[in-house]
Scaffold this motif. Sequence first.
Motif, PDB file in Angstrom:
ATOM      1  N   GLN A  81       1.246  -0.857   0.427  1.00  0.00           N
ATOM      2  CA  GLN A  81       0.054   0.015   0.017  1.00  0.00           C
ATOM      3  C   GLN A  81       0.756   1.328   0.288  1.00  0.00           C
ATOM      4  O   GLN A  81       0.358   1.812  -0.754  1.00  0.00           O
ATOM      5  N   ALA A  82       1.665   1.464   0.576  1.00  0.00           N
ATOM      6  CA  ALA A  82       2.882   2.332   0.923  1.00  0.00           C
ATOM      7  C   ALA A  82       3.496   2.968  -0.452  1.00  0.00           C
ATOM      8  O   ALA A  82       3.699   3.358  -0.393  1.00  0.00           O
ATOM      9  N   GLU A  83       3.686   1.487  -0.952  1.00  0.00           N
ATOM     10  CA  GLU A  83       4.790   1.410  -2.711  1.00  0.00           C
ATOM     11  C   GLU A  83       3.429   2.223  -3.493  1.00  0.00           C
ATOM     12  O   GLU A  83       4.592   2.923  -4.372  1.00  0.00           O
ATOM     13  N   ALA A  84       2.313   1.727  -3.329  1.00  0.00           N
ATOM     14  CA  ALA A  84       1.766   2.169  -4.348  1.00  0.00           C
ATOM     15  C   ALA A  84       1.032   3.361  -3.978  1.00  0.00           C
ATOM     16  O   ALA A  84       0.975   4.258  -5.061  1.00  0.00           O
ATOM     17  N   GLU A  85       1.043   4.005  -2.802  1.00  0.00           N
ATOM     18  CA  GLU A  85       0.642   5.665  -2.097  1.00  0.00           C
ATOM     19  C   GLU A  85       2.219   6.619  -3.358  1.00  0.00           C
ATOM     20  O   GLU A  85       2.121   7.752  -3.737  1.00  0.00           O
ATOM     21  N   THR A  86       2.640   5.858  -3.019  1.00  0.00           N
ATOM     22  CA  THR A  86       4.413   6.425  -3.655  1.00  0.00           C
ATOM     23  C   THR A  86       4.441   7.020  -4.671  1.00  0.00           C
ATOM     24  O   THR A  86       4.529   8.185  -5.461  1.00  0.00           O
ATOM     25  N   GLU A  87       4.156   5.920  -5.249  1.00  0.00           N
ATOM     26  CA  GLU A  87       4.003   5.583  -7.512  1.00  0.00           C
ATOM     27  C   GLU A  87       3.238   7.232  -7.343  1.00  0.00           C
ATOM     28  O   GLU A  87       2.912   7.718  -8.146  1.00  0.00           O
ATOM     29  N   ASN A  88       2.116   7.138  -6.574  1.00  0.00           N
ATOM     30  CA  ASN A  88       0.317   7.650  -6.851  1.00  0.00           C
ATOM     31  C   ASN A  88       0.853   9.430  -6.087  1.00  0.00           C
ATOM     32  O   ASN A  88       0.865  10.187  -6.991  1.00  0.00           O
ATOM     33  N   PHE A  89       1.768   9.258  -5.423  1.00  0.00           N
ATOM     34  CA  PHE A  89       2.256  10.554  -5.398  1.00  0.00           C
ATOM     35  C   PHE A  89       3.633  10.739  -6.494  1.00  0.00           C
ATOM     36  O   PHE A  89       3.287  12.559  -6.714  1.00  0.00           O
ATOM     37  N   LYS A  90       4.143  10.564  -6.623  1.00  0.00           N
ATOM     38  CA  LYS A  90       4.875  10.718  -7.953  1.00  0.00           C
ATOM     39  C   LYS A  90       4.727  11.817  -8.914  1.00  0.00           C
ATOM     40  O   LYS A  90       4.619  12.014  -9.513  1.00  0.00           O
ATOM     41  N   ILE A  91       3.190  10.772  -9.083  1.00  0.00           N
ATOM     42  CA  ILE A  91       1.996  10.508 -10.493  1.00  0.00           C
ATOM     43  C   ILE A  91       1.856  12.082 -10.406  1.00  0.00           C
ATOM     44  O   ILE A  91       1.857  13.135 -10.916  1.00  0.00           O
ATOM     45  N   LEU A  92       1.127  13.273  -8.899  1.00  0.00           N
ATOM     46  CA  LEU A  92      -0.157  14.174  -8.386  1.00  0.00           C
ATOM     47  C   LEU A  92       1.408  15.295  -8.995  1.00  0.00           C
ATOM     48  O   LEU A  92       1.242  16.347  -8.839  1.00  0.00           O
ATOM     49  N   LYS A  93       2.624  14.932  -8.491  1.00  0.00           N
ATOM     50  CA  LYS A  93       3.546  16.024  -8.139  1.00  0.00           C
ATOM     51  C   LYS A  93       4.231  15.943  -9.154  1.00  0.00           C
ATOM     52  O   LYS A  93       4.493  17.199  -9.598  1.00  0.00           O
ATOM     53  N   GLY A  94       4.269  15.249 -10.177  1.00  0.00           N
ATOM     54  CA  GLY A  94       4.537  15.055 -11.559  1.00  0.00           C
ATOM     55  C   GLY A  94       4.230  16.589 -12.811  1.00  0.00           C
ATOM     56  O   GLY A  94       5.360  16.805 -13.736  1.00  0.00           O
ATOM     57  N   GLY A  95       2.667  16.085 -12.866  1.00  0.00           N
ATOM     58  CA  GLY A  95       2.669  17.090 -13.954  1.00  0.00           C
ATOM     59  C   GLY A  95       0.368  17.178 -12.895  1.00  0.00           C
ATOM     60  O   GLY A  95      -0.424  16.186 -13.776  1.00  0.00           O
ATOM     61  N   LEU A  96       0.581  18.062 -11.883  1.00  0.00           N
ATOM     62  CA  LEU A  96      -0.689  18.583 -11.598  1.00  0.00           C
ATOM     63  C   LEU A  96      -1.364  19.473 -12.140  1.00  0.00           C
ATOM     64  O   LEU A  96      -0.213  20.704 -12.064  1.00  0.00           O
ATOM     65  N   SER A  97      -2.539  19.998 -11.987  1.00  0.00           N
ATOM     66  CA  SER A  97      -2.760  21.405 -12.361  1.00  0.00           C
ATOM     67  C   SER A  97      -4.022  21.298 -11.007  1.00  0.00           C
ATOM     68  O   SER A  97      -4.635  20.751 -11.424  1.00  0.00           O
ATOM     69  N   ASP A  98      -4.258  22.919 -10.426  1.00  0.00           N
ATOM     70  CA  ASP A  98      -5.924  22.567  -9.586  1.00  0.00           C
ATOM     71  C   ASP A  98      -7.258  22.194 -10.617  1.00  0.00           C
ATOM     72  O   ASP A  98      -6.467  23.063 -11.511  1.00  0.00           O
ATOM     73  N   GLY A  99      -7.623  21.572 -10.207  1.00  0.00           N
ATOM     74  CA  GLY A  99      -9.406  21.915 -10.588  1.00  0.00           C
ATOM     75  C   GLY A  99      -9.840  21.659 -10.108  1.00  0.00           C
ATOM     76  O   GLY A  99      -9.746  22.789  -8.762  1.00  0.00           O
TER      77      GLY A  99
END
Length: 282
Positions: free
Chosen positions: A227-245
């Motif tokens: 679960q921690a590894e999956a959360e880390t990967e999700n955070f990397k995706i969010l941190k790498g290319g997010l824009s506020d909706g």
Amino acid sequence: MNYIKEINAFYDWLETNGLSLSAIALWFALMHINNKAAWTDEFAVAVSVLCVKTGLSPRGVSSARNELAQKGRIKWRQRRGNQSALYSMVSLSAYVAYNHADSQADNTSKYQLSVMSADNRADNRADNRADNRADNRAALNKLNETDPNSSCNARVKQIQESLQTAGILVPSPTEIEKLDYWIQQGVDLETVLFAIEKAALANKRRVDYINGTLKNWYRAGIRTREQAEAETENFKILKGGLSDGPTNQPTGGNLGGNYKQLRVADTGKTVSFDRTKFEFPG
């Protein structure tokens, strides 16, 4: 003394001998000081220095010192006036080597006797060895079941080794207790070790950073390493290319004011998360 051999022998000794976290921290501090003193038979060190290196109070150092002496891991003697106490480390690797040599000599003697009466003595040795192995296994299992420090020492050993690999060479008992707290709350040991690895990769070699990471994961319901590894990967995706909706605009009819929607720029997908469950350690 050989530093690495002594540490390995100490960890092996801990598997069958209970020792408090304070005593473990003091042993590592004294070994570090003795190493810097070129392994002299006896060396002096002030209590104030030991307090800094272990995170213990003077009273805690005194208690841990007495425990180590009672368990035969150190020898020490007080001196008059304001002079620092003198310490000497009791080598564990030398003790293991001596026992190994003694065991080899004993086996050789038994072999010579077996040549004199091969049939009878060979049968007796086989029976005795089988009985001894069964007795030893039963005794070890009983020790693990009845000794409350057995599982704790195993956890402490793994956490200490992981922290040392991360560059935190002499963690204090308080720091180890902070990380062990999450295991007592139901977080897997592997999850704690992953948080230490993650901090090392981020060059954040501080226990408070690791503790903050575990706190965030716990609040988010994360208990296992997967679960921690999956959360880390999700955070990397969010941190790498997010824009506020848009905020506070539920897409499934259940999102409330505490939720924020984020759109991943390169995919156009929207991800929603609860802002109240995340704190990012510095």
